[in-house]
Design an enzyme around this catalytic site. Structure first.
Site, PDB file in Angstrom:
ATOM      1  N   CYS A 431     -23.219  -4.094  37.130  1.00  0.00           N
ATOM      2  CA  CYS A 431     -22.234  -4.247  36.046  1.00  0.00           C
ATOM      3  C   CYS A 431     -22.313  -3.096  35.064  1.00  0.00           C
ATOM      4  O   CYS A 431     -21.410  -2.281  34.973  1.00  0.00           O
ATOM      5  CB  CYS A 431     -22.497  -5.537  35.278  1.00  0.00           C
ATOM      6  N   GLU A 433     -25.757  -1.614  33.976  1.00  0.00           N
ATOM      7  CA  GLU A 433     -27.156  -1.310  33.699  1.00  0.00           C
ATOM      8  C   GLU A 433     -27.476   0.156  33.964  1.00  0.00           C
ATOM      9  O   GLU A 433     -27.382   0.617  35.093  1.00  0.00           O
ATOM     10  CB  GLU A 433     -28.052  -2.203  34.563  1.00  0.00           C
TER      11      GLU A 433
END
Lengths: 835, 304
Positions: A431, A433
């Site tokens: 997502c 990170e």
């Protein structure tokens, strides 16, 4: 494809293969790993994994799809999935009979394959999975916290880890033969008297076995292509001969042109997945490591280069993962979270945007499929042309790219001990990170922590359903001041975060003992230097990243209590407690839950829990999981209206609530960073929800922000849905007030726009300005949902949830829900023209 | 530091406005207007004082407003809830209303309060070349307040624009127009009689002021609301365009097609909307009118 050119006929056809595919469960991998493991009982784990990998790559069918230029498939059918029984498997068998009947995201499986799995695969793994070992390591206290849904470590608890970006450049440069040589050199130079060498030697052997297996796998493709070429004619014959030539060369050797680089990349990417089952295996900075091969290749045409990229983009959608039933209902479209990022700066701090960065954008537009998760890096020297192009892509309505702020992420990584040079090279995993690719085992998706639940427990003195779970602190009626409330929240956070990190570490250990990954480890620095796998701490940088979910609910709740109870005294703590306990008169939590205590509900809840441990975007209609009973005009409802309307809400650029939200999130983040993991790294918190905010909401009672029991929590660092009523600039200003440096595992901010608000040159310019000014204020990430007709219709039905939807009307933009229905209808009708 | 002594009445601060001047802007809506245009999409802006708005769809008929009203101006059986003759706009009913069916339009605020709010978006103005736009109502109808707002904006480095009808005294224009980076000036009709009928005032003061404004201003964009039955015809537009050629510093002419998006607000105020049967002018007509404006050598766009 305005502004991005048109895809070739080949790409349109390949795309159609994906869209029309019927995904299946295929069993070759699970049968091969089981057979191999039966033969290697008693050998070191890392050797067993390497031999199993070798066996799998020898057994998997070789598949070259019609028209493909880039080859290599995990499954015979497009978009199908292998099975990875060594992590967990009982749920697969449980769902055999339903898996093909799903309304969405179904997987077909033949009776024969079911029987094979039942007979030869699943029985072997009983008691041998990582999941079972992790459970055995956990204390009853830790399990009690999970049972109470304070947090979940489910993703890696049940599945492979993934969530990594390897050193693709290394294979492109030296090939697997080069890596084998590197390992052999390391063995030669190693101190054989060191007792640690005993284990190191096994690791080195395992890497060599894995690399050789990969070379052989590519050779099988070369042979297959040659064979197919013999019966083909014309252009396809030449293409197949070329494929054979390329696969005979790479990834065994370094790439010497762009085509070879593309094919080599693909084999590496595919094989990481086949070894580990993780998702979020992320190509990372593709434009950076591919650029040299593009630049050196004088013979390749622009069209072919683009087409090769487009082929890779299609292949990224060929990879699939079977998930449990309700998970797939929630995640339509088989998300794999393969994050590919372009732009940003190089290790010396110069802008690194290049020609390939733009070609990657075009590939995204051409293929227009969910994968890859396409991202761009932005910093002060990002060319406006690049940012505008990215905005243009965003405006197509695909929800990509996501925009990342170099200025925050680099500093945040340096603060975690990453060197400046490495931090400048960051890519994004899954997502949101950030990590330095090829050097990091980030364990980014290690857990989700329910901040809403934590707050509820705080209001109940550490109790859950009347039972003491956390430390004893005063309950809501016992607080004499706002500071006492904050102190109790802090104390509860200390207790539950300790158990969170412990649970994570149990899972971590189980992976290092039962699922060391030698192939992956050969591609992550400094595993070869240290002589151990990434699972044992071989990477330069090691992190564990658990996410806090529901920051805005905590902030809004704190602000409401502070203002209405302690400052203005419009409400007593007793009144508030009574209102919360009765769910504002909307039917109590217990009653609601009990009324749904049928099997179906339990299955749904369990399945949703699992789903939500994955990253992704949950369709809006799953919000109906919340079971709010029809509104009543009780005292409770009046209190709820007071809480909703007379207290400031996060997302409107109001300091008093924004800073409480910051504090509520920071208390969690600061607790998390106190802990270390078994790989020798530290914990770092993230503030992104995937979509677990919906599920996590279902286990949290009414909260003082006016949220009814079971309703979703706020997503990521976004304001509570519908509470940011002051437009996109005010919302970004609020979100930017959070400490994004502290939440270094990533923050996620969703903004919604109607396409008409971003029309024309002016629209693009305003969009890129908004990104720049959000980033000037040190926001970390933002992505835009350029809203379509369906959403507008949903907004009409449930206006309270769409108060932040901005749309262009005539000569001005306005909040959609503030308009008269007839005008809304008009705009809904117009939308089709906009796209 | 700016003075807190000067206060004014505003009814809204709207952020992320992208069609009323360059870049991302904040519009501050000042209350009160000397005109009463029949198409006005902000009818709550016309009064100089506070208005109470009632949205029947949000009302749950709890009756809390009845108890709160000291003047017996509210009755659940009254259409529109409020007896507007008895109401003194004290706003106590608004405070009592739990569902926001009753809302108040109009707030007395200081220059500092406004600019502090406006400057929260300074970072967005910087990136987008945006800024502050005063609108209304008619901002020039609160001349001291408008002047103070603009001076403070300039002190804080914020780009300034104003939407205006041009209806003000020459003295006011001389004070305020030089403080603006951009004037968005409405010209509705060259002809006095329809102007009077549809807006409540004759056109000659406005036209005379338009010439003064264009002399004083750095940049003027002329905005023509195109209203069927009033000026949505070639002759009316030709007359306005011809007039504009006598102005200076005009960078652009905007033709704003009529819309009825303010209509529901008339209901909230329990007022009648006069232009019920009028439709938005079609694209063909708008294009024709645009060409007329362009034939005078002016730069013209449809929309803001």
């Amino acid at each position: 494809m305005k502004g991005f050119g048109e895809p070739s006929a080949r790409i349109i056809a390949l795309r159609e293969q994906i869209l029309s595919a019927t995904p299946r469960i295929e069993t070759e991998r699970s049968i091969a790993i089981t057979a191999s493991f039966k033969e290697t009982e008693g050998q070191p784990a890392v050797i067993r994994r390497a031999k199993a990998f070798e066996h799998i790559l020898g057994e998997l069918p070789v598949v070259i799809r019609d028209g493909e230029l880039i080859v290599g498939s995990a499954t015979v059918e497009p978009r199908s999935s292998q099975i990875y029984p060594e992590f967990s498997n009982t749920w697969i068998e449980d769902e055999f009979e339903r898996i093909g009947q799903r309304n969405g995201d179904s997987f077909q499986i033949s009776q024969e394959d079911k029987q094979k799995l039942r007979d030869t695969v699943f029985p072997y793994w009983k008691g041998k999975t990582t999941s079972e070992l992790a459970t055995a390591y956990m204390s009853s206290e830790t399990r009690a916290c999970m049972d109470a849904s304070v947090f979940t470590v489910g993703n890696y608890y049940m599945n492979g880890v993934g969530h990594i970006s390897v050193d693709y450049a290394k294979v492109l440069k030296m090939g697997f033969n080069g890596i084998i040589k590197e390992v052999a050199d390391a063995m030669l130079k190693a101190d054989k008297t060191d007792p640690a060498y005993i284990k190191k030697e096994q690791f080195y052997k395992a890497v060599i076995i894995s690399c050789n297996a990969s070379v052989q796998f590519a050779k099988r493709y070369a042979m297959k292509a040659q064979e197919l070429a013999q019966s083909a004619s014309g252009q396809r014959k030449a293409e197949l001969q070329k494929i054979a030539e390329v696969c005979a060369t790479v990834p065994a050797n370094g790439a010497s042109n762009f085509y070879e680089a593309c094919q080599s990349f693909w084999f590496v990417h595919l094989l990481i997945g086949l070894e580990s089952n993780g998702h979020s295996i992320s190509p990372g900075r593709f434009d950076q490591y591919m650029q040299p091969y593009f630049a050196m290749d004088n013979s390749i045409s622009g069209e072919l280069a683009q087409e090769l990229l487009d082929c890779i983009w299609v292949k990224l959608n060929d990879i699939n993962k079977v998930r449990d039933e309700v998970s797939t209902k929630a995640f339509g479209g088989y998300p794999m979270f393969q994050n590919l990022i372009v732009g940003g700066q190089d290790e010396n701090g110069n802008d690194a945007t290049n020609e390939l960065s733009y070609l990657c954008m075009a590939a995204t537009a051409h293929v227009s499929l969910p994968q890859p998760s396409f991202s761009v890096r932005v910093w002060s020297k990002t060319p406006d042309q690049f940012l505008n192009k990215a905005c243009e892509l965003s405006r197509l309505g695909l929800g990509v790219p996501a925009f990342y702020n170099d200025e925050v992420i680099i500093t945040a990584l340096v603060n975690r001990g990453v060197t400046l040079k490495d931090a400048r090279k960051y890519g994004i995993i899954g997502c949101v990170e950030p990590q330095c690719p090829g050097k990091t085992e980030g364990w980014h998706d290690s857990a989700f922590f329910n901040l809403g639940k934590l707050f509820e427990i705080t209001l109940n003195g550490g109790k859950v359903n009347g039972k003491q779970l956390g430390p004893v602190t005063p309950d809501l009626t016992g607080f004499n001041s706002f500071d006492e409330l904050l102190a109790a929240y802090q104390k509860q956070a200390e207790y539950f975060v300790y158990h969170l990190t412990t649970a994570d570490n149990c899972v971590d250990i189980s992976h290092s003992e039962r699922a060391p990954l030698p192939f992956l480890s050969g591609l992550v620095d400094d595993c070869i230097g240290r002589g151990k796998t990434v699972q044992e701490g071989g990477a330069h940088y090691n992190f564990s990243g658990p996410q806090g979910v529901g920051a805005a609910n905590v902030g809004d709740s704190l602000a409401a209590i502070k203002k209405l109870v302690f400052d203005e005294k419009k409400l007593t703590l007793q009144q508030l407690k009574a209102a919360l306990d009765s769910n504002f008169g909307h039917g109590t939590q217990a009653a609601v839950v009990q009324s749904n205590q049928d099997d179906a509900f339990d299955i749904v809840m369990e399945a949703v829990k699992k789903v939500l441990q994955e990253n992704g975007t949950l369709p809006a209609d799953t919000a109906t999981i919340s079971r709010a009973v029809a509104a009543s005009s009780s005292e409770g409802e009046s209190i709820r209206q007071l809480l909703l309307n007379d207290s400031p809400k996060f997302g409107n650029d109001i300091d008093e609530v924004d800073f409480l939200t910051r504090e509520g999130a920071a208390i969690y983040c600061r607790e998390v960073e106190k802990y270390t993991n078994p790989r020798g790294g530290c914990f770092q918190a993230g503030l992104y929800p995937a979509s677990i905010n919906v599920l996590m909401g279902t286990v949290v009672g009414a909260t003082p922000d006016g949220r009814l029991a079971h309703e979703p929590l706020a997503d990521g660092v976004s304001p509570t849905r519908g509470m940011d009523k002051s437009g996109p600039t005010a919302a970004t200003n609020s979100v930017a007030k959070l400490d994004h440096f502290l939440a270094s595992n990533g923050t996620l901010y969703n903004q919604k726009f109607h396409p008409s608000a971003l029309e024309g040159e002016t629209g693009l310019r305003n969009m890129s300005s908004l990104i720049r000014s959000y980033f000037d204020q040190k926001g970390m990430h933002v992505q835009f949902n350029v809203v379509n007709k369906a959403v507008l219709q949903a907004a009409q039905k449930e206006p309270e949830k769409y108060r932040d939807l901005v749309i262009r009307i005539a000569g001005y933009s306005a909040q959609f829900i503030s308009l008269d229905k007839s005008i809304q209808d008009d705009i809904i009708e117009r939308t089709e023209h906009t796209f | 530091m700016c003075s807190d002594a000067i206060k004014g009445c505003i009814f809204n601060i709207q952020k992320f406005s992208i069609h009323d001047g360059p870049g991302i802007r904040t519009i501050v809506f000042l209350k009160g207007c000397p005109l009463s245009c029949q198409w006005c999409s902000n009818p709550e802006s016309q009064d100089y004082s506070v208005n109470i708005l009632f949205d029947a769809e949000k009302c749950n008929r709890c009756g809390k407003c009845l108890d709160a009203c000291p003047h017996q101006a509210i009755s659940l059986s009254t259409s529109g809830l409020i007896n507007r003759d008895k109401c003194i706009q004290c706003g106590l009913c608004v405070d009592a209303c739990p569902t926001t069916a009753l809302t108040k339009s109009g707030n007395l605020v200081s220059v500092k309060e406004v600019l502090d709010e406006v400057c929260k978006d300074a970072v967005h103005y910087r990136r987008s070349d945006g800024g502050l736009t005063l609108s209304g109502g008619e901002p020039l109808a609160q001349p001291e307040f408008a002047e103070a707002l603009l001076k403070e904006a300039r002190t804080r480095g914020v780009h300034t624009a104003m939407e205006t009808t041009g209806m003000a005294s020459i003295d006011v224009l001389k004070k305020i127009i030089p403080l603006l980076d951009l004037v968005l000036l409405d010209i509705k009709s060259f002809y006095s009689e329809p102007h009077k009928k549809f807006t409540g005032v004759e056109s000659h003061t406005i036209l005379k002021n338009a010439l003064v404004i264009s002399q004083l201003a750095k940049e003027v964009a002329v905005r023509i609301p195109v209203i069927p039955g009033f000026n949505a015809d070639p002759q009316s537009i030709k007359a306005i365009a011809s007039f504009i050629t006598h102005m200076s510093n005009v960078s652009k002419v905007h033709l704003l097609p009529y819309h009825n998006y303010g209509q529901n607000k008339y209901q909230l105020l329990n007022r009648k909307y006069a232009l019920v049967d009028i439709k938005t002018p079609n694209q063909t007509l708008m294009q024709e009118l645009k060409q007329i404006v362009e034939s005078f050598g002016l730069v013209c766009q449809i929309g803001g």
